[in-house]
Motif scaffolding. Structure first.
Motif, short mmCIF file in Angstrom:
data_model
loop_
_atom_site.label_atom_id
_atom_site.label_comp_id
_atom_site.label_asym_id
_atom_site.label_seq_id
_atom_site.Cartn_x
_atom_site.Cartn_y
_atom_site.Cartn_z
N HIS A 1 71.14 -0.37 101.17
CA HIS A 1 69.40 -1.16 101.24
C HIS A 1 70.65 -2.17 100.68
O HIS A 1 72.01 -2.14 100.22
CB HIS A 1 69.16 -0.48 100.08
CG HIS A 1 69.80 -0.25 99.18
ND1 HIS A 1 69.73 -0.49 97.88
CD2 HIS A 1 70.45 1.13 98.84
CE1 HIS A 1 70.31 -0.04 97.40
NE2 HIS A 1 70.98 1.47 97.75
N ARG A 2 70.05 -2.86 99.94
CA ARG A 2 70.15 -4.77 99.75
C ARG A 2 69.99 -3.97 97.97
O ARG A 2 68.82 -3.79 97.68
CB ARG A 2 69.32 -5.52 99.93
CG ARG A 2 70.48 -6.10 101.86
CD ARG A 2 69.68 -7.37 102.54
NE ARG A 2 70.52 -7.77 103.82
CZ ARG A 2 71.75 -7.30 103.83
NH1 ARG A 2 72.33 -8.13 102.60
NH2 ARG A 2 71.81 -7.92 105.01
N ASP A 3 70.10 -5.04 97.02
CA ASP A 3 69.87 -5.01 95.82
C ASP A 3 69.53 -6.59 95.46
O ASP A 3 69.64 -6.93 96.61
CB ASP A 3 71.50 -5.16 94.95
CG ASP A 3 72.74 -6.06 95.22
OD1 ASP A 3 72.50 -7.08 95.52
OD2 ASP A 3 73.53 -5.56 95.08
N LEU A 4 69.23 -7.34 94.14
CA LEU A 4 68.90 -8.49 93.79
C LEU A 4 69.53 -8.69 94.22
O LEU A 4 68.83 -10.17 94.84
CB LEU A 4 68.36 -7.78 92.36
CG LEU A 4 67.32 -6.92 91.82
CD1 LEU A 4 67.14 -7.27 90.76
CD2 LEU A 4 65.68 -7.71 92.24
N GLU A 5 70.74 -9.06 94.57
CA GLU A 5 71.33 -10.55 94.94
C GLU A 5 71.81 -10.76 96.31
O GLU A 5 72.35 -11.31 97.07
CB GLU A 5 72.78 -10.09 94.34
CG GLU A 5 73.12 -10.80 92.51
CD GLU A 5 72.36 -10.09 91.97
OE1 GLU A 5 72.62 -9.08 91.70
OE2 GLU A 5 71.70 -10.70 90.49
N LEU B 1 67.65 2.80 86.75
CA LEU B 1 67.08 2.15 87.47
C LEU B 1 67.69 2.04 88.82
O LEU B 1 68.70 1.15 89.27
CB LEU B 1 66.59 0.91 86.88
CG LEU B 1 65.14 -0.13 87.77
CD1 LEU B 1 63.94 1.02 87.78
CD2 LEU B 1 65.11 -0.76 87.68
N HIS B 2 67.06 2.18 90.31
CA HIS B 2 66.79 2.01 91.30
C HIS B 2 66.51 0.95 92.10
O HIS B 2 65.09 1.43 92.18
CB HIS B 2 67.37 3.40 92.34
CG HIS B 2 68.14 4.79 91.34
ND1 HIS B 2 69.36 4.30 92.09
CD2 HIS B 2 68.13 5.38 90.50
CE1 HIS B 2 70.31 5.93 91.46
NE2 HIS B 2 69.13 6.28 90.21
N VAL B 3 66.58 0.13 92.42
CA VAL B 3 66.11 -0.62 93.75
C VAL B 3 66.70 -1.18 95.42
O VAL B 3 67.54 -1.16 94.95
CB VAL B 3 66.46 -2.41 92.88
CG1 VAL B 3 65.59 -3.29 93.76
CG2 VAL B 3 65.85 -2.00 90.83
N LEU B 4 65.33 -0.91 96.01
CA LEU B 4 65.92 -0.45 96.86
C LEU B 4 64.85 -1.84 98.38
O LEU B 4 63.79 -1.86 97.73
CB LEU B 4 65.25 0.55 97.80
CG LEU B 4 65.87 2.25 96.95
CD1 LEU B 4 65.07 3.32 97.07
CD2 LEU B 4 67.22 2.59 96.97
N ILE B 5 66.08 -2.64 98.63
CA ILE B 5 65.38 -3.65 98.46
C ILE B 5 65.82 -3.12 100.32
O ILE B 5 67.11 -3.52 100.61
CB ILE B 5 65.76 -4.71 98.52
CG1 ILE B 5 65.25 -5.08 96.43
CG2 ILE B 5 65.32 -6.40 98.76
CD1 ILE B 5 66.11 -6.11 96.16
N ASN B 6 64.58 -3.64 101.09
CA ASN B 6 65.23 -3.20 102.19
C ASN B 6 65.72 -1.83 102.89
O ASN B 6 66.06 -2.16 104.00
CB ASN B 6 65.38 -4.20 103.68
CG ASN B 6 65.14 -6.14 102.95
OD1 ASN B 6 64.27 -6.03 102.80
ND2 ASN B 6 65.85 -6.72 103.10
N PRO B 7 65.54 -0.55 102.32
CA PRO B 7 65.90 0.51 102.85
C PRO B 7 65.84 0.75 103.80
O PRO B 7 64.60 1.18 105.11
CB PRO B 7 65.28 1.87 101.78
CG PRO B 7 64.24 0.46 101.73
CD PRO B 7 63.96 -0.70 101.71
N VAL B 8 67.06 1.58 104.38
CA VAL B 8 66.99 2.09 106.17
C VAL B 8 67.81 3.73 105.82
O VAL B 8 68.22 3.51 105.12
CB VAL B 8 67.62 1.56 106.79
CG1 VAL B 8 67.88 2.08 108.38
CG2 VAL B 8 66.96 0.11 107.46
#
Ligand code: ZN
Length: 164
Positions: A108-112, A67-74
């Motif tokens: 990008h950021r992760d869940l933390e 699973l890849h989680v992309l938060i605020n990806p640029v």
């Protein structure tokens, strides 16, 4: 949290602007878990938050059990080119060839809330680009020729009407 439902074209939320995630806590974890549930339930390999009616810059991609989680990806860089068929949970029954870069690096950021630069290629580069498109209101049919786009739109609208 309340369960989310899959948004299908022409739901206007798919075109709306998304905002960066600024709080990295339990609510974000719950939201991402709910997005993953929705993606798995619909046999998808990726899902972006607007497809769940959430206007935040979050996408998930599930490939080869990872699973890849992309938060605020640029998108930081891209190279090469590939062309292949894509589909989208928000466009049931619609397929089409899309040209994408072969290899990309995404910040990008992760869940933390930790920042990462991730480089992927081939299928994952395609999946990441597809989901990042969603965060900018860009949809699968936008990559089609005008004629194919019109046909896909008509097909979906007809099906939606038949469903009542
Ligand atoms: Zn999609």
């Amino acid at each position: 949290m309340k369960s989310l439902r899959l948004r299908v074209f022409p739901d206007p939320v798919l075109r709306e602007e998304t905002l960066d995630v600024s709080e990295f806590g339990e609510d974000l974890k719950d939201l991402v878990a709910e997005m993953v549930r929705l993606m798995r339930e619909n046999d998808g390999v990726g899902l972006a938050a607007p497809q769940a009616g959430v206007l935040q810059r979050i996408a998930v991609v599930l490939y080869e059990e990872k699973l890849h989680v992309l938060i605020n990806p640029v998108l930081l860089s891209s190279e090469g080119e590939q062309e292949g068929e894509e589909c989208c949970l928000s466009f049931p029954g619609i397929f089409g060839n899309v040209r994408r870069p072969h290899r990309i690096t995404v910040r990008h950021r992760d869940l933390e809330g930790n920042e990462h630069d991730t480089t992927v290629e081939s299928f994952l580069a395609r999946a990441f680009m597809h989901e990042m498109d969603h965060l900018n209101g860009r949809l699968l049919i936008d990559h089609f020729s005008p004629m194919k786009r019109t046909m896909a739109r008509k097909k979906l609208l007809r099906e939606r009407q038949a469903e009542g």
